[in-house]
Design a protein around this motif. Sequence first.
Motif, PDB file in Angstrom:
ATOM      1  N   ALA A 156       0.664  -1.370  -0.005  1.00 28.86           N
ATOM      2  CA  ALA A 156       0.107   0.053  -0.189  1.00 28.86           C
ATOM      3  C   ALA A 156       0.748   1.330  -0.335  1.00 28.86           C
ATOM      4  CB  ALA A 156      -0.991  -0.056   1.421  1.00 28.86           C
ATOM      5  N   ALA A 157       1.920   1.235   0.442  1.00 35.20           N
ATOM      6  CA  ALA A 157       2.676   2.554   0.631  1.00 35.20           C
ATOM      7  C   ALA A 157       3.829   2.734  -0.577  1.00 35.20           C
ATOM      8  CB  ALA A 157       3.788   2.416   1.870  1.00 35.20           C
ATOM      9  N   GLY A 158       3.450   1.845  -1.743  1.00 31.98           N
ATOM     10  CA  GLY A 158       4.379   2.135  -3.068  1.00 31.98           C
ATOM     11  C   GLY A 158       3.790   2.996  -3.813  1.00 31.98           C
ATOM     12  N   ALA A 159       4.329   2.922  -5.037  1.00 31.87           N
ATOM     13  CA  ALA A 159       3.793   3.969  -6.188  1.00 31.87           C
ATOM     14  C   ALA A 159       2.467   3.507  -6.421  1.00 31.87           C
ATOM     15  CB  ALA A 159       4.609   3.802  -7.433  1.00 31.87           C
ATOM     16  N   VAL A 160       2.005   2.381  -6.841  1.00 34.76           N
ATOM     17  CA  VAL A 160       0.641   1.993  -7.343  1.00 34.76           C
ATOM     18  C   VAL A 160      -0.276   1.986  -5.960  1.00 34.76           C
ATOM     19  CG1 VAL A 160      -0.443  -0.061  -8.310  1.00 34.76           C
ATOM     20  CG2 VAL A 160       1.529   0.536  -9.137  1.00 34.76           C
ATOM     21  N   GLY A 161       0.254   1.222  -4.893  1.00 37.77           N
ATOM     22  CA  GLY A 161      -0.962   1.103  -3.606  1.00 37.77           C
ATOM     23  C   GLY A 161      -1.293   2.417  -3.305  1.00 37.77           C
ATOM     24  N   SER A 162      -0.220   3.401  -2.898  1.00 38.11           N
ATOM     25  CA  SER A 162      -0.512   4.762  -2.417  1.00 38.11           C
ATOM     26  C   SER A 162      -1.478   5.433  -3.236  1.00 38.11           C
ATOM     27  CB  SER A 162       0.699   5.376  -1.922  1.00 38.11           C
ATOM     28  OG  SER A 162       1.244   5.744  -3.257  1.00 38.11           O
ATOM     29  N   LYS A 309      20.031   9.734  -6.120  1.00 35.32           N
ATOM     30  CA  LYS A 309      21.010  10.313  -6.956  1.00 35.32           C
ATOM     31  C   LYS A 309      21.999   9.680  -7.919  1.00 35.32           C
ATOM     32  CE  LYS A 309      19.298  14.943  -6.170  1.00 35.32           C
ATOM     33  NZ  LYS A 309      19.092  15.645  -4.919  1.00 35.32           N
ATOM     34  N   GLY A 310      22.126   9.824  -8.915  1.00 36.62           N
ATOM     35  CA  GLY A 310      23.543   9.224  -9.872  1.00 36.62           C
ATOM     36  C   GLY A 310      23.017   8.004 -10.482  1.00 36.62           C
ATOM     37  N   PHE A 311      23.457   7.855 -11.770  1.00 38.11           N
ATOM     38  CA  PHE A 311      23.222   6.898 -12.760  1.00 38.11           C
ATOM     39  C   PHE A 311      23.827   5.585 -12.275  1.00 38.11           C
ATOM     40  CE2 PHE A 311      24.018   4.485 -16.602  1.00 38.11           C
ATOM     41  CZ  PHE A 311      22.873   4.236 -17.045  1.00 38.11           C
ATOM     42  N   GLU A 312      24.997   5.743 -11.547  1.00 33.63           N
ATOM     43  CA  GLU A 312      25.911   4.843 -10.979  1.00 33.63           C
ATOM     44  C   GLU A 312      25.215   3.775  -9.822  1.00 33.63           C
ATOM     45  OE1 GLU A 312      26.606   7.837 -11.152  1.00 33.63           O
ATOM     46  OE2 GLU A 312      27.193   8.722  -9.000  1.00 33.63           O
ATOM     47  N   ASN A 313      24.272   4.516  -9.325  1.00 32.71           N
ATOM     48  CA  ASN A 313      23.451   3.935  -8.266  1.00 32.71           C
ATOM     49  C   ASN A 313      22.250   3.272  -8.595  1.00 32.71           C
ATOM     50  OD1 ASN A 313      25.603   4.967  -6.320  1.00 32.71           O
ATOM     51  ND2 ASN A 313      24.581   6.953  -6.273  1.00 32.71           N
ATOM     52  N   MET A 314      22.213   3.116  -9.801  1.00 34.02           N
ATOM     53  CA  MET A 314      20.748   2.358 -10.356  1.00 34.02           C
ATOM     54  C   MET A 314      20.486   1.143  -9.354  1.00 34.02           C
ATOM     55  SD  MET A 314      19.062   3.817 -12.787  1.00 34.02           S
ATOM     56  CE  MET A 314      18.247   2.615 -13.260  1.00 34.02           C
ATOM     57  N   PHE A 315      21.564   0.312  -9.484  1.00 36.37           N
ATOM     58  CA  PHE A 315      21.514  -1.003  -8.908  1.00 36.37           C
ATOM     59  C   PHE A 315      20.979  -0.830  -7.341  1.00 36.37           C
ATOM     60  CE2 PHE A 315      22.460  -4.896  -6.483  1.00 36.37           C
ATOM     61  CZ  PHE A 315      21.657  -5.705  -7.480  1.00 36.37           C
ATOM     62  N   ASP A 316      21.579   0.198  -6.561  1.00 35.60           N
ATOM     63  CA  ASP A 316      21.340   0.006  -5.242  1.00 35.60           C
ATOM     64  C   ASP A 316      19.781   0.656  -5.091  1.00 35.60           C
ATOM     65  OD1 ASP A 316      23.693  -0.487  -4.720  1.00 35.60           O
ATOM     66  OD2 ASP A 316      24.480   1.711  -4.040  1.00 35.60           O
ATOM     67  N   ALA A 317      19.381   1.304  -6.019  1.00 36.85           N
ATOM     68  CA  ALA A 317      17.826   1.886  -6.046  1.00 36.85           C
ATOM     69  C   ALA A 317      17.000   0.768  -6.359  1.00 36.85           C
ATOM     70  CB  ALA A 317      17.545   3.086  -7.057  1.00 36.85           C
ATOM     71  N   PHE A 318      17.408   0.002  -7.318  1.00 42.14           N
ATOM     72  CA  PHE A 318      16.602  -0.956  -7.654  1.00 42.14           C
ATOM     73  C   PHE A 318      16.367  -2.272  -6.830  1.00 42.14           C
ATOM     74  CE2 PHE A 318      16.899  -5.383 -10.051  1.00 42.14           C
ATOM     75  CZ  PHE A 318      15.611  -5.290 -10.338  1.00 42.14           C
ATOM     76  N   ILE A 319      17.496  -2.559  -6.012  1.00 42.84           N
ATOM     77  CA  ILE A 319      17.497  -3.483  -4.946  1.00 42.84           C
ATOM     78  C   ILE A 319      16.718  -3.004  -3.616  1.00 42.84           C
ATOM     79  CG2 ILE A 319      19.504  -3.426  -3.595  1.00 42.84           C
ATOM     80  CD1 ILE A 319      18.464  -6.330  -5.556  1.00 42.84           C
ATOM     81  N   GLY A 320      17.165  -1.868  -3.474  1.00 44.40           N
ATOM     82  CA  GLY A 320      16.417  -1.034  -2.304  1.00 44.40           C
ATOM     83  C   GLY A 320      14.770  -1.186  -2.377  1.00 44.40           C
ATOM     84  N   MET A 321      14.276  -0.897  -3.525  1.00 39.92           N
ATOM     85  CA  MET A 321      13.001  -0.891  -3.720  1.00 39.92           C
ATOM     86  C   MET A 321      12.297  -2.274  -3.671  1.00 39.92           C
ATOM     87  SD  MET A 321      10.654  -1.799  -6.349  1.00 39.92           S
ATOM     88  CE  MET A 321      11.865  -2.016  -7.697  1.00 39.92           C
ATOM     89  N   LEU A 322      12.948  -3.348  -3.971  1.00 42.53           N
ATOM     90  CA  LEU A 322      12.577  -4.434  -3.833  1.00 42.53           C
ATOM     91  C   LEU A 322      12.560  -4.801  -2.492  1.00 42.53           C
ATOM     92  CD1 LEU A 322      14.237  -6.348  -6.714  1.00 42.53           C
ATOM     93  CD2 LEU A 322      11.682  -6.008  -6.738  1.00 42.53           C
ATOM     94  N   ARG A 323      13.379  -4.394  -1.827  1.00 39.85           N
ATOM     95  CA  ARG A 323      13.472  -4.651  -0.228  1.00 39.85           C
ATOM     96  C   ARG A 323      12.655  -3.869   0.556  1.00 39.85           C
ATOM     97  NH1 ARG A 323      19.960  -4.680   0.534  1.00 39.85           N
ATOM     98  NH2 ARG A 323      20.566  -6.689  -0.651  1.00 39.85           N
ATOM     99  N   GLY A 324      11.805  -2.893  -0.352  1.00 39.96           N
ATOM    100  CA  GLY A 324      11.030  -1.923   0.718  1.00 39.96           C
ATOM    101  C   GLY A 324      11.558  -0.711   1.173  1.00 39.96           C
TER     102      GLY A 324
END
Length: 334
Positions: A156-162, A309-324
Amino acid sequence: MVKARKYVLVNHFVDEAKPTDLKLMEEELPPLQNGEYLAEAEYLSVDPYMRPYVRDLPLGATMIGSQVAKIVESKNPAFPVGKRIVGNLGWRTHTIIDPKTEDQFFKQNPYLLPDIGDLPPSLGLGVLGMPGNTAYFGLLEICKPKSGETIVISGAAGAVGSHVGQIAKNLGLNVIGICGSDEKCKWLTEEMGFDFAINYKTMLVAARLREIAPQGVDCYFDNVGGDISGTVMYQMNLFGRVGVCGSISSYNAKSLPKGTILQPAMLFSQLKMEGFIVKRWSDRWNEGIMQNLQWIREGKLRYRETVTKGFENMFDAFIGMLRGENIGKAIVQV
Ligand code: NDP
């Protein structure tokens, strides 16, 4: 000569994706041909679908994903320099686009970001883009909510759910969100207008739901699948509707975990359960964006972004989102 940076897939993900599964590379782009334009990424989206869809991506291909990009060079008058586009161009900083070419996964052409005034262009990846349309069409067309009913939303607190919860509230429903932290619960009830929120990591969802919704559940907007969904479905009313939007609890799984048997709930409560992919409404794409834009302007729809921030942090953003780790839409600003 323009150099693009891009992430290519070097290993298919096993369990949780690892940083070494993707490789950051450079590519020199050729001069533009007539009809083409060059887009420079400003914001990239990280979305749950990337985890399951990457299974079909060949090794060596650019990682999939959408972005808002600015046109920086053009040999196509319909796509002039300075305008912004939204497109499934993958995890890359610069892309030469022939507007006739559809992307490989979603069979969509990049489109010009509609005029959204002073609002941030990144909204084209969230509330005014694919997740926003998922909320709009998925709720209205699949759950068919009615005023006075009770809806439960997982994730519920994600992009779609909220977003779903706010539309449902505006339509006069009793809105209950399920999510993974007290901070998220607080945000949903204090800022997004949800009536109740349940932290599935610290609370017994079945018991808490019986307490706050003794009247039963009429609609369930399911973003996560698994045990949470089985629990909700056993507390649904006669002729309840379940919109299956996502199943994130199983996206990392090698084989599907054994789940609750749903047939008794479906049979005796005569439930209707329907999965959907938002692409189904691609011929009404603009309607969804314009309606969501109007609700934002009327103060009826709020949004939040978690920006890395930063294209070099794409992976961290991706995995962070999957981890909540995100609240609202997870995006990367180049
Ligand atoms: P979110 O912004 O909701 O981010 C993902 C969230 O999922 C995380 O923040 C996390 O929040 C939650 N999550 C992660 N693992 C689990 C788990 N094991 N159990 C429960 N929750 C978990 O993403 P979106 O809003 O972009 O997407 C939400 C869902 O909608 C996804 O399943 C996605 O695949 C689906 N979707 C479907 C579309 C369609 O066309 N059908 C289109 C777009 C999205 P928490 O802290 O609460 O655990």
